[in-house]
Scaffold this active site. Sequence first.
Site, PDB file in Angstrom:
ATOM      1  N   ILE A  45      49.526  22.208  68.260  1.00  0.00           N
ATOM      2  CA  ILE A  45      48.922  23.207  67.375  1.00  0.00           C
ATOM      3  C   ILE A  45      47.426  22.888  67.365  1.00  0.00           C
ATOM      4  O   ILE A  45      47.042  21.742  67.086  1.00  0.00           O
ATOM      5  CB  ILE A  45      49.516  23.103  65.947  1.00  0.00           C
ATOM      6  CG1 ILE A  45      51.023  23.399  65.965  1.00  0.00           C
ATOM      7  CG2 ILE A  45      48.786  24.024  64.978  1.00  0.00           C
ATOM      8  CD1 ILE A  45      51.728  23.220  64.614  1.00  0.00           C
ATOM      9  N   TYR A  46      46.574  23.859  67.687  1.00  0.00           N
ATOM     10  CA  TYR A  46      45.111  23.622  67.669  1.00  0.00           C
ATOM     11  C   TYR A  46      44.648  23.444  66.223  1.00  0.00           C
ATOM     12  O   TYR A  46      45.230  24.010  65.288  1.00  0.00           O
ATOM     13  CB  TYR A  46      44.378  24.797  68.320  1.00  0.00           C
ATOM     14  CG  TYR A  46      44.495  24.813  69.830  1.00  0.00           C
ATOM     15  CD1 TYR A  46      43.595  24.112  70.624  1.00  0.00           C
ATOM     16  CD2 TYR A  46      45.513  25.508  70.469  1.00  0.00           C
ATOM     17  CE1 TYR A  46      43.703  24.112  72.024  1.00  0.00           C
ATOM     18  CE2 TYR A  46      45.636  25.515  71.858  1.00  0.00           C
ATOM     19  CZ  TYR A  46      44.720  24.816  72.628  1.00  0.00           C
ATOM     20  OH  TYR A  46      44.831  24.814  74.007  1.00  0.00           O
ATOM     21  N   ASN A  70      56.397  32.682  75.261  1.00  0.00           N
ATOM     22  CA  ASN A  70      57.176  32.000  76.294  1.00  0.00           C
ATOM     23  C   ASN A  70      58.674  32.066  76.005  1.00  0.00           C
ATOM     24  O   ASN A  70      59.482  32.184  76.926  1.00  0.00           O
ATOM     25  CB  ASN A  70      56.707  30.549  76.453  1.00  0.00           C
ATOM     26  CG  ASN A  70      55.267  30.447  76.940  1.00  0.00           C
ATOM     27  OD1 ASN A  70      54.490  29.608  76.469  1.00  0.00           O
ATOM     28  ND2 ASN A  70      54.873  31.304  77.877  1.00  0.00           N
ATOM     29  N   CYS A 113      51.979  23.556  75.735  1.00  0.00           N
ATOM     30  CA  CYS A 113      52.450  24.691  74.938  1.00  0.00           C
ATOM     31  C   CYS A 113      51.673  24.846  73.638  1.00  0.00           C
ATOM     32  O   CYS A 113      51.687  23.952  72.774  1.00  0.00           O
ATOM     33  CB  CYS A 113      53.936  24.499  74.647  1.00  0.00           C
ATOM     34  SG  CYS A 113      54.652  25.851  73.732  1.00  0.00           S
ATOM     35  N   CYS A 133      51.150  27.006  82.792  1.00  0.00           N
ATOM     36  CA  CYS A 133      51.712  26.198  81.695  1.00  0.00           C
ATOM     37  C   CYS A 133      53.221  26.140  81.833  1.00  0.00           C
ATOM     38  O   CYS A 133      53.809  25.087  81.924  1.00  0.00           O
ATOM     39  CB  CYS A 133      51.275  26.788  80.371  1.00  0.00           C
ATOM     40  SG  CYS A 133      49.502  26.592  80.183  1.00  0.00           S
TER      41      CYS A 133
HETATM   42  N1  LIG Z   1      45.009  28.660  74.281  1.00  0.00           N
HETATM   43  C1  LIG Z   1      45.903  29.405  74.985  1.00  0.00           C
HETATM   44  N2  LIG Z   1      47.111  29.673  74.438  1.00  0.00           N
HETATM   45  C2  LIG Z   1      48.011  30.425  75.122  1.00  0.00           C
HETATM   46  O1  LIG Z   1      49.104  30.649  74.566  1.00  0.00           O
HETATM   47  C3  LIG Z   1      47.671  30.915  76.415  1.00  0.00           C
HETATM   48  C4  LIG Z   1      46.402  30.629  76.945  1.00  0.00           C
HETATM   49  N3  LIG Z   1      45.540  29.869  76.217  1.00  0.00           N
HETATM   50  N4  LIG Z   1      45.999  31.109  78.160  1.00  0.00           N
HETATM   51  C5  LIG Z   1      46.951  31.775  79.041  1.00  0.00           C
HETATM   52  C6  LIG Z   1      48.021  32.475  78.332  1.00  0.00           C
HETATM   53  C7  LIG Z   1      47.665  33.762  77.656  1.00  0.00           C
HETATM   54  N5  LIG Z   1      48.643  33.800  76.554  1.00  0.00           N
HETATM   55  C8  LIG Z   1      48.396  34.422  75.347  1.00  0.00           C
HETATM   56  C9  LIG Z   1      47.144  34.927  75.078  1.00  0.00           C
HETATM   57  C10 LIG Z   1      46.884  35.551  73.872  1.00  0.00           C
HETATM   58  C11 LIG Z   1      47.902  35.676  72.934  1.00  0.00           C
HETATM   59  C12 LIG Z   1      47.605  36.403  71.660  1.00  0.00           C
HETATM   60  O2  LIG Z   1      46.459  36.590  71.305  1.00  0.00           O
HETATM   61  N6  LIG Z   1      48.615  36.843  70.928  1.00  0.00           N
HETATM   62  C13 LIG Z   1      48.472  37.498  69.667  1.00  0.00           C
HETATM   63  C14 LIG Z   1      48.346  39.008  69.801  1.00  0.00           C
HETATM   64  C15 LIG Z   1      48.798  39.590  71.092  1.00  0.00           C
HETATM   65  C16 LIG Z   1      48.634  41.112  71.211  1.00  0.00           C
HETATM   66  O3  LIG Z   1      47.908  41.725  70.415  1.00  0.00           O
HETATM   67  O4  LIG Z   1      49.260  41.694  72.119  1.00  0.00           O
HETATM   68  C17 LIG Z   1      49.650  37.150  68.793  1.00  0.00           C
HETATM   69  O5  LIG Z   1      49.498  37.246  67.577  1.00  0.00           O
HETATM   70  O6  LIG Z   1      50.709  36.767  69.323  1.00  0.00           O
HETATM   71  C18 LIG Z   1      49.168  35.176  73.207  1.00  0.00           C
HETATM   72  C19 LIG Z   1      49.407  34.545  74.414  1.00  0.00           C
HETATM   73  C20 LIG Z   1      49.458  32.597  76.592  1.00  0.00           C
HETATM   74  N7  LIG Z   1      48.549  31.689  77.204  1.00  0.00           N
HETATM   75  O1  LIG Z   2      52.292  30.654  78.956  1.00  0.00           O
HETATM   76  C1  LIG Z   2      51.462  29.921  78.397  1.00  0.00           C
HETATM   77  C2  LIG Z   2      50.189  29.740  78.900  1.00  0.00           C
HETATM   78  C3  LIG Z   2      49.332  28.913  78.251  1.00  0.00           C
HETATM   79  N1  LIG Z   2      49.708  28.259  77.134  1.00  0.00           N
HETATM   80  C4  LIG Z   2      48.720  27.399  76.445  1.00  0.00           C
HETATM   81  C5  LIG Z   2      48.949  25.928  76.401  1.00  0.00           C
HETATM   82  C6  LIG Z   2      47.548  25.384  76.218  1.00  0.00           C
HETATM   83  O2  LIG Z   2      47.186  25.468  74.838  1.00  0.00           O
HETATM   84  C7  LIG Z   2      46.698  26.353  77.013  1.00  0.00           C
HETATM   85  C8  LIG Z   2      46.430  25.871  78.422  1.00  0.00           C
HETATM   86  O3  LIG Z   2      45.571  24.792  78.382  1.00  0.00           O
HETATM   87  P1  LIG Z   2      45.647  23.564  79.409  1.00  0.00           P
HETATM   88  O4  LIG Z   2      44.377  22.807  79.104  1.00  0.00           O
HETATM   89  O5  LIG Z   2      45.646  24.124  80.789  1.00  0.00           O
HETATM   90  O6  LIG Z   2      46.883  22.786  79.082  1.00  0.00           O
HETATM   91  O7  LIG Z   2      47.459  27.539  77.071  1.00  0.00           O
HETATM   92  C9  LIG Z   2      50.955  28.461  76.597  1.00  0.00           C
HETATM   93  O8  LIG Z   2      51.324  27.897  75.543  1.00  0.00           O
HETATM   94  N2  LIG Z   2      51.799  29.265  77.260  1.00  0.00           N
END
Ligand SMILES: Nc1nc(=O)c2c([nH]1)NC[C@@H]1CN(c3ccc(C(=O)N[C@@H](CCC(=O)O)C(=O)O)cc3)CN21
Ligand SMILES: O=c1ccn([C@H]2C[C@H](O)[C@@H](COP(=O)(O)O)O2)c(=O)[nH]1
Length: 283
Positions: free
Chosen positions: A222-223, A191, A182, A160
């Site tokens: 935003i989903y 990020n 994003c 991303c």
């Molecule tokens: N849909 C989606 N959104 C993303 O932001 C995302 C992805 N997929 N896939 C790849 C990476 C993984 N990333 C992520 C994955 C999970 C959280 C998350 O669950 N954050 C929570 C708690 C984190 C924790 O407990 O350490 C939060 O409240 O920020 C954040 C970024 C960012 N990326």
């Molecule tokens: O560093 C990251 C990694 C992932 N994301 C988010 C952005 C999208 O919601 C999904 C990836 O879906 P795609 O279909 O490949 O676009 O993960 C992020 O914000 N930051």
Amino acid sequence: MRQYLDLCQRIVDEGVWIENERTGKRCLTVINADLDYRVDRNEFPLITTRKSYWKAAIAELIGYIRGYSSAADFRKIGTPTWNANANLNEAWLANPHRKGEDDMGRVYGVQGRAWAKPDGGTIDQLRKVVDNLTKGIDDRGEIISFYNPGEFHMGCLRPCMHTHNFSLLGDTLYLTSYQRSCDVPLGLNFNQVQVFTFLALMAQITGHKAGVAYHKIVNAHIYEDQLELMRDVQLKREPFAAPKLEINPDIKSLEDLETWVTMDDFAVHGYEHHPAIAYPFSV
Ligand SMILES: Nc1nc(=O)c2c([nH]1)NC[C@@H]1CN(c3ccc(C(=O)N[C@@H](CCC(=O)O)C(=O)O)cc3)CN21
Ligand SMILES: O=c1ccn([C@H]2C[C@H](O)[C@@H](COP(=O)(O)O)O2)c(=O)[nH]1
């Protein structure tokens, strides 16, 4: 922090509903956002209108720097964030390139540290940038790109935040980072921390002052299942002042980052925040 809230508000006010096939959800979407972070003033862009898990965000960055390709390695340095993409996505589970539990495939750091050359061997993009910057060289191509369309089918997710472009002006180092997609409530929270910390770390290990980090986002969304929490909870809160990031000054080289650095080498001071919000995550 204000620029983050402005982007969230802009999505709520002006966003367009777009169906996303990969996740099967609708996203409220805007195109183009430019954020900047004052690394020179150590204004750490941590979200204060909810609790932010900044150690997990920095752990992700360290994992990319080390070229990790396993969610287990990310867990070991302090973040569970790749578990779902490595182990719960149907398309990736059925992909013959997946090498078993926790494998993420050839994503992010693998491309950054071991981009496969068509004529054999690999390219270590990060090493080249570190070596040049350490010598005071900016060849106007100090770029680390994770975006390798020839290997998308060998990874669990396309990167991303896909390109980091460093620049030297005198003894001050700048970073411009590009993001194609994003997830503003969850991903951007991480990020922002990563872009800031990447510049701070690279300035430290190459012997330069840190300047400003520029973060350029294309599709910001935003989903549908996150909207209510963003609109009715997070956006109703007043932000606090930016905290400060402290990095262990003993980190002096890329080898240090690759070998002994842990999340204990980072500290945040003055982080005042509102309560946590558990946003739904889309795989
Ligand atoms: N849909 C989606 N959104 C993303 O932001 C995302 C992805 N997929 N896939 C790849 C990476 C993984 N990333 C992520 C994955 C999970 C959280 C998350 O669950 N954050 C929570 C708690 C984190 C924790 O407990 O350490 C939060 O409240 O920020 C954040 C970024 C960012 N990326
Ligand atoms: O560093 C990251 C990694 C992932 N994301 C988010 C952005 C999208 O919601 C999904 C990836 O879906 P795609 O279909 O490949 O676009 O993960 C992020 O914000 N930051």
